[in-house]
Design a protein around this motif. Structure first.
Motif, PDB file in Angstrom:
ATOM      1  N   GLY A  91       3.195   1.320  -2.070  1.00 52.88           N
ATOM      2  CA  GLY A  91       3.116   1.831  -4.127  1.00 52.88           C
ATOM      3  C   GLY A  91       3.855   1.997  -4.901  1.00 52.88           C
ATOM      4  O   GLY A  91       3.736   1.856  -5.852  1.00 52.88           O
ATOM      5  N   GLY A  92       4.168  -0.295  -5.086  1.00 51.52           N
ATOM      6  CA  GLY A  92       5.006  -0.568  -6.436  1.00 51.52           C
ATOM      7  C   GLY A  92       6.738  -0.777  -6.203  1.00 51.52           C
ATOM      8  O   GLY A  92       7.274  -1.367  -6.727  1.00 51.52           O
TER       9      GLY A  92
ATOM     10  N   VAL B 196      -0.454  -3.624  -6.035  1.00 47.81           N
ATOM     11  CA  VAL B 196      -0.710  -2.827  -5.001  1.00 47.81           C
ATOM     12  C   VAL B 196      -2.018  -2.034  -5.023  1.00 47.81           C
ATOM     13  O   VAL B 196      -2.833  -1.864  -5.386  1.00 47.81           O
ATOM     14  CB  VAL B 196       0.138  -1.696  -5.822  1.00 47.81           C
ATOM     15  CG1 VAL B 196       0.371  -0.361  -5.075  1.00 47.81           C
ATOM     16  CG2 VAL B 196       1.732  -2.249  -6.241  1.00 47.81           C
ATOM     17  N   THR B 197      -2.533  -2.892  -3.734  1.00 49.74           N
ATOM     18  CA  THR B 197      -3.609  -2.407  -2.957  1.00 49.74           C
ATOM     19  C   THR B 197      -4.089  -0.808  -2.523  1.00 49.74           C
ATOM     20  O   THR B 197      -3.541  -0.625  -1.310  1.00 49.74           O
ATOM     21  CB  THR B 197      -4.093  -3.722  -2.588  1.00 49.74           C
ATOM     22  OG1 THR B 197      -3.146  -3.839  -1.700  1.00 49.74           O
ATOM     23  CG2 THR B 197      -3.870  -4.557  -3.596  1.00 49.74           C
ATOM     24  N   TYR B 198      -4.280   0.031  -3.149  1.00 47.40           N
ATOM     25  CA  TYR B 198      -4.166   1.158  -2.989  1.00 47.40           C
ATOM     26  C   TYR B 198      -5.082   1.694  -1.946  1.00 47.40           C
ATOM     27  O   TYR B 198      -5.233   2.319  -0.804  1.00 47.40           O
ATOM     28  CB  TYR B 198      -4.104   2.378  -3.797  1.00 47.40           C
ATOM     29  CG  TYR B 198      -3.064   3.121  -3.281  1.00 47.40           C
ATOM     30  CD1 TYR B 198      -1.788   3.470  -2.731  1.00 47.40           C
ATOM     31  CD2 TYR B 198      -3.533   5.020  -3.476  1.00 47.40           C
ATOM     32  CE1 TYR B 198      -0.978   4.538  -1.782  1.00 47.40           C
ATOM     33  CE2 TYR B 198      -2.128   5.826  -3.476  1.00 47.40           C
ATOM     34  CZ  TYR B 198      -1.472   5.287  -2.356  1.00 47.40           C
ATOM     35  OH  TYR B 198      -0.792   6.322  -2.357  1.00 47.40           O
ATOM     36  N   SER B 199      -5.918   1.263  -2.918  1.00 50.08           N
ATOM     37  CA  SER B 199      -7.964   1.460  -1.920  1.00 50.08           C
ATOM     38  C   SER B 199      -8.045   0.939  -0.711  1.00 50.08           C
ATOM     39  O   SER B 199      -7.467  -0.768  -1.176  1.00 50.08           O
ATOM     40  CB  SER B 199      -8.753   1.699  -3.227  1.00 50.08           C
ATOM     41  OG  SER B 199      -8.860   0.463  -3.419  1.00 50.08           O
TER      42      SER B 199
ATOM     43  N   SER C 284       1.115  -1.212  -0.210  1.00 48.57           N
ATOM     44  CA  SER C 284       0.302   0.189  -0.041  1.00 48.57           C
ATOM     45  C   SER C 284       0.745   1.333  -0.117  1.00 48.57           C
ATOM     46  O   SER C 284       1.174   1.886  -1.341  1.00 48.57           O
ATOM     47  CB  SER C 284      -0.606  -0.763   1.121  1.00 48.57           C
ATOM     48  OG  SER C 284      -1.787   0.966   0.916  1.00 48.57           O
TER      49      SER C 284
END
Lengths: 424, 424
Positions: B278-279, B300-303, B275
């Motif tokens: 970010g990659g 990248v499970t940002y949400s 998260s």
């Protein structure tokens, strides 16, 4: 005004760190129309520093000295300047008090060595540094002002912008009468851009510069004087008309910055499914604070199994067409978009090299797709065989440009110079 | 032998390109025990070049001049050298013939301007360049040999290795008797490392250097002479014993390189769920060719929705504990690992800033987990409040170090200097 720079530090001289400070300073001042005339890099030797200060003080009007303001014994810029000037170091009370309160505010013990950072040459004028423990200072020697700045990049940048530029403006009466327009391009080399623009007659006061920032080359259109500034928009328009689709952004350092800006403003959401770009698309956006408002996820499905399990790509597609194919990237983009019903999804799959190429799909072959709620656009390109890094960064740029063009309502797929597109 | 460097070119001086050549040369020579003493960067002005050649020829024994050997009018190194020496340029027949045959072999028309590249100062000794159209040359002026090299990086590298190093070895009798050991650290600043190592008495011939490469500082242990080389292993051991867990790799430029090497060799597979990083974890590994052999995916499970849908995190966990929590990263790592039954999975979730901090979880709070097939390790740390970039890169480094320690069978969670760990 003749400006020079002296960079200090064994680690810069010995190549242990690459001197990005020097480039940043020269570049930033250039954008104000101020040229750097000469640069010296010296190590942490007192006599070398002293000699450089004295020698260059006969040539320059102002010399930016970078580094050597820290607390350790190899930080000796102030001492060398005092030697050059034939004066002693005295404690600057204002800065000493600032150091003491800075450490107590941050709940940290101040090492005795930090007090050294308040010792300045007797005739020095202290220069504030609100973002660090090293104050700057300036000293006049012979014809030059030597302006001392910290080596920590963000402290340096702060001081150049907030202190140095105002100083030279008032001291040397630099006029602000310049303007700059930047155009970001893809697909052209520098000489090819120059060739294309050779036909253009530039009005007096307007000059062009190129900056390579792979996978882009940035064109800088620099205008000096009111008349030239008034013609800047027209020259920009002429350049855009000559270069056409090779221009992908205006006044943005990268295509990711352009995409961030557009998505942040628009409220559209985005998902990413990356293979060969390997997280590059995702991490370039996450570099911007606020990207969480539109970026759902970036799924780097590096293995085929992951493409199947995470993105729902039909294994038959992978078997029939291979991972690097139009069919696969279309399924990847569709899959990534559908998970959270994002407005857009981009996907990439390619052969970044150095190995893995075949006769049909040599290194540099990359498939890219953009899924919207209604349609999927896709293309397969051959990136001129360069480094793994360039194959990946150019693929990322093309993917972003597809999205940019879609957001603008323009044709999504176009032929960039020097990039071959496979027939579908 | 006193070595200096003169870099030429307006684009380097003005910051349009960053001078990686200078760093590469200094670094390469340093690893042979040869220090660079001084470096000047000058633009494409004949008098500035001439003055720099003359001035430094009184100080140095050998000066590497880089750039300005091309065919265009702003390439003027040979002309400036002829001026400095007070001699004329004459055509070098050998190089002229080489140019003519090079162009005909490559089926290219030779522009007249290319013949300029065969014009050398009268007393110059031609230096071969088998990989380009610019020959090098060397000229003795006052006490110094000036050694002219091309600006194109791979041509420069070739000439330094194949021509320059043999030349100085025979001319100055340089012995190759040096050795270098590099240790990568996290958690310490440079001054804190120096303080810790102050107690250590170094044998004669062994010196320490530091290179900052955020989030790491690299310690270079340099040994000169047979006796010192024999003591290098012992000194390395002593430094490792003093710094303990702060040392995270030996002779590797980054922790990602260490992880790549270990996973590539071991056959273990890895999945990533990122998260706040970010990659970064993903793209650092994908930079290495061959990473596809062990890396299943980087999600990248940002949400929050993506954490639920892609990784199968229970929404209740997110509601109860928040996205930045031990419970969430444990569920993320477990989820990412299970999709393809990878041997290991790493996950991160944190507040990279500049916004988003709360009193409980200020900017810099990061939760990190490592899932194996049998157990999940996790911790929540507070990274000293610095830039968004540093919070992310230090989080990535801690995550990698957890995996590294697990692969070595060591305690996975440890207290790094300057990084606070929250109680569970």
């Amino acid at each position: 005004m003749k400006l020079e720079m002296i960079c200090t530090g064994e680690e810069v001289l010995s190549g242990q760190i690459i001197d990005t400070n020097a480039a940043w300073v020269a570049n930033t001042l250039m954008e104000l129309g101020i040229e750097t005339h000469h640069r010296i890099t010296v190590g942490d030797r007192l006599e070398d520093l002293r000699d450089a200060f004295i020698e260059r003080s006969h040539h320059a009007d102002v010399i930016i000295v970078n580094g050597g303001l820290g607390p350790t014994s190899d930080d000796m810029s102030a001492e060398a300047m005092a030697l050059a000037k034939g004066e002693s170091l005295i404690e600057n009370e204002e800065w000493r008090d600032r150091l003491i309160s800075w450490f107590s505010k941050n709940n940290r013990q101040m090492a005795k060595s930090n007090l050294k950072q308040a010792l300045l040459p007797e005739s020095a004028v202290m220069v504030d540094n609100p973002v660090g423990t090293a104050c700057g200072f300036r000293v006049k020697l012979n014809k030059a002002w030597l302006f001392f700045t910290p080596g920590v990049p963000f402290e340096l940048k702060h001081m150049i912008k907030e202190q140095f530029i105002p100083f030279i403006k008032s001291e040397f009466g630099i006029s602000e009468n310049t303007a700059l327009k930047k155009l970001l391009t893809i697909g052209h080399g520098e000489s090819s851009l120059a060739d294309n623009l050779a036909e253009l007659t530039l009005p007096a006061g307007i000059t062009l510069g190129y900056r390579s920032s792979m996978p882009h080359i940035e064109i800088k259109i620099f205008a000096r004087g009111d008349k030239a500034i008034n013609q800047l928009a027209e020259v920009t328009k002429a350049i855009k008309s000559i270069l056409g689709i090779a221009i992908v952004a205006e006044d943005r350092p990268t295509l990711a910055a352009e995409i961030h800006h557009r998505l942040f403003q628009s409220g559209f959401s985005l998902s990413l499914a990356e293979s060969c770009t390997g997280g590059m698309l995702t991490s370039q956006l996450i570099d911007f604070p606020g990207s969480s408002s539109y970026l759902h996820h970036g799924l780097v499905t590096y293995s085929n199994e992951s493409k199947v399990k995470v993105l729902g790509v039909n294994p038959q597609i992978l078997d029939d067409h291979g991972a690097v194919s139009i069919a696969t990237v279309e399924a990847m983009a569709r899959g990534a978009r559908e998970i959270l019903d994002s407005d857009f999804a981009l996907s990439t799959s390619g052969i970044a090299g150095p190995d893995g190429g075949t006769e049909d799909k040599p290194v540099g072959t990359v498939a890219i797709a953009l899924a919207t709620k209604h349609v999927v656009y896709s293309q397969m390109v051959k990136i001129p065989n360069r480094s793994r890094q360039l194959v990946r960064s150019l693929s990322a740029a093309i993917a972003y440009d597809m999205l940019r063009r879609a957001l603008l309502g323009e044709a999504v797929i176009v032929d960039y110079p020097s990039i071959t597109r496979f027939a579908k």
